[in-house]
Write an enzyme that holds these catalytic residues in place. Structure first.
Site, mmCIF file in Angstrom:
data_model
loop_
_atom_site.group_PDB
_atom_site.id
_atom_site.type_symbol
_atom_site.label_atom_id
_atom_site.label_comp_id
_atom_site.label_asym_id
_atom_site.label_seq_id
_atom_site.Cartn_x
_atom_site.Cartn_y
_atom_site.Cartn_z
ATOM 1 N N TYR A 53 -5.751 4.618 13.862
ATOM 2 C CA TYR A 53 -5.968 3.226 14.283
ATOM 3 C C TYR A 53 -7.454 2.931 14.473
ATOM 4 C CZ TYR A 53 -1.038 2.610 14.225
ATOM 5 O OH TYR A 53 0.260 2.521 13.765
ATOM 6 N N GLN A 86 2.873 -10.552 10.647
ATOM 7 C CA GLN A 86 3.210 -9.136 10.852
ATOM 8 C C GLN A 86 1.926 -8.325 10.939
ATOM 9 O OE1 GLN A 86 6.678 -7.976 8.001
ATOM 10 N NE2 GLN A 86 5.796 -9.848 7.203
ATOM 11 N N HIS A 104 3.836 -7.646 15.347
ATOM 12 C CA HIS A 104 3.695 -6.181 15.377
ATOM 13 C C HIS A 104 2.492 -5.703 16.181
ATOM 14 C CE1 HIS A 104 6.256 -5.997 11.438
ATOM 15 N NE2 HIS A 104 6.979 -6.250 12.507
ATOM 16 N N GLY A 170 2.404 -12.905 1.095
ATOM 17 C CA GLY A 170 1.932 -11.513 1.066
ATOM 18 C C GLY A 170 2.712 -10.529 1.900
HETATM 19 N N1 APR Z 1 -2.245 -11.805 -2.146
HETATM 20 C C1 APR Z 1 -0.954 -11.965 -1.713
HETATM 21 N N2 APR Z 1 -0.077 -10.951 -1.645
HETATM 22 C C2 APR Z 1 -0.496 -9.731 -2.013
HETATM 23 C C3 APR Z 1 -1.813 -9.473 -2.443
HETATM 24 C C4 APR Z 1 -2.712 -10.582 -2.512
HETATM 25 N N3 APR Z 1 -3.976 -10.458 -2.920
HETATM 26 N N4 APR Z 1 -1.916 -8.147 -2.715
HETATM 27 C C5 APR Z 1 -0.714 -7.610 -2.454
HETATM 28 N N5 APR Z 1 0.148 -8.551 -2.034
HETATM 29 C C6 APR Z 1 1.552 -8.430 -1.634
HETATM 30 C C7 APR Z 1 2.343 -7.317 -2.290
HETATM 31 O O1 APR Z 1 2.816 -7.724 -3.579
HETATM 32 C C8 APR Z 1 3.483 -7.110 -1.285
HETATM 33 O O2 APR Z 1 4.573 -7.994 -1.540
HETATM 34 O O3 APR Z 1 1.598 -8.144 -0.251
HETATM 35 C C9 APR Z 1 2.823 -7.493 0.043
HETATM 36 C C10 APR Z 1 2.500 -6.328 0.953
HETATM 37 O O4 APR Z 1 3.674 -5.705 1.363
HETATM 38 P P1 APR Z 1 3.639 -4.498 2.406
HETATM 39 O O5 APR Z 1 2.566 -3.551 2.053
HETATM 40 O O6 APR Z 1 5.013 -3.976 2.524
HETATM 41 O O7 APR Z 1 3.174 -5.221 3.774
HETATM 42 P P2 APR Z 1 4.050 -6.031 4.812
HETATM 43 O O8 APR Z 1 5.178 -6.730 4.168
HETATM 44 O O9 APR Z 1 3.097 -6.829 5.629
HETATM 45 O O10 APR Z 1 4.609 -4.860 5.721
HETATM 46 C C11 APR Z 1 5.408 -5.171 6.835
HETATM 47 O O11 APR Z 1 5.396 -2.868 7.464
HETATM 48 O O12 APR Z 1 4.572 -0.762 8.012
HETATM 49 C C12 APR Z 1 4.680 -2.026 8.330
HETATM 50 O O13 APR Z 1 4.150 -2.749 10.433
HETATM 51 C C13 APR Z 1 3.686 -2.774 9.103
HETATM 52 O O14 APR Z 1 3.556 -5.150 9.466
HETATM 53 C C14 APR Z 1 3.773 -4.148 8.493
HETATM 54 C C15 APR Z 1 5.181 -4.184 7.934
#
Ligand code: APR
Length: 229
Positions: A53, A86, A104, A170
């Protein structure tokens, strides 16, 4: 004024230089969730988790809000905008959004291990082992780890129930209960999904899919909404 609910995930901050979790080279490719994102990990491997972190926080201190964060601020001129994020970064707040709910937790904060209401904001990126709460108990990162309750989910549900418009930006919609929020919006609610990729389960029913990165896709949708209203 119409209510706009915005559910954001790591993708909105990707163009600010912060890694997502599940994209290739995302955080969960380089770390195991069980090693850094559970309370058990914090107890067993405190140094590893603290360093993880600290590293995230260090990057956040040198990152800035991007065009997508900024465009959402423009929406406040004509709509009641409530962001549900999130993300543990503070880029929405630094862009100027006034209503931001963190599902989160928040990276720049620590919380007492014994009192969930004792929250400390760090002035720089480093949490050191000697940091204690007012009563001398240890502080932990103010992060909702896997397996922990999500106390802000109830207010987030209420925001979605009242939404006239929903923007989902995203997020892979993999993590619950956050991913389930989209189902609390009414059938009349106009729903947009902005992401360069389709989510695993495909485009959820009733969503307009804007297949683009956040800086471009959010701008397009915000322009559209501002012209219509
Ligand atoms: N613009 C928009 N979206 C994007 C971009 C971009 N430039 N680059 C990537 N993405 C998208 C990906 O296609 C994907 O759908 O962002 C998304 C990221 O997904 P994750 O990595 O799974 O992140 P998230 O959905 O926020 O995760 C949820 O999981 O581990 C945890 O607690 C953590 O809050 C987090 C939760």
């Amino acid at each position: 004024m119409q209510n706009v609910a915005v559910l954001t995930g790591a993708g909105i901050s990707a163009e600010s230089g912060l890694k997502t979790f599940r994209d290739s080279d995302g955080l969960w490719e380089n770390y195991h969730v069980d090693d850094v994102a559970t309370y058990q990990a914090w107890k067993k491997k405190t140094d590893l988790v603290r360093n993880f972190y600290n590293e995230r926080r260090k990057q956040l201190f040198s990152a800035s809000p991007n065009e997508a964060h900024k465009q959402l601020v423009r929406l406040e001129n004509k709509f009641n905008v409530q962001i549900i994020t999130q993300n543990v970064d503070d880029l929405h707040e630094r862009a100027g959004s006034t209503k931001v709910l963190h599902l989160h937790g928040e990276l720049k904060k620590l919380v007492s291990e014994t009192d969930p209401f004792e929250i400390v904001t760090l002035k720089d990126w480093k949490q050191t082992p000697d940091m204690k709460d007012k009563s001398g108990y240890p502080l932990r990162p103010f992060i909702v780890w896997f397996g922990e309750p999500v106390p802000m989910i109830e207010p987030a549900i209420k925001i979605c129930q009242k939404a006239d418009i929903l923007l989902v930006i995203g997020t892979s919609l993999n993590v619950y209960p956050a991913a389930g929020l989209i189902h609390y919006c009414s059938n009349q609610c106009k729903k947009y999904l902005i992401d360069p990729q389709e989510t695993n389960g495909g485009i959820p029913n009733g969503f307009i899919f804007v297949k683009d990165v956040a800086t471009k896709g959010v701008k397009q949708v915000v322009e559209e909404l501002l012209i219509q209203n």
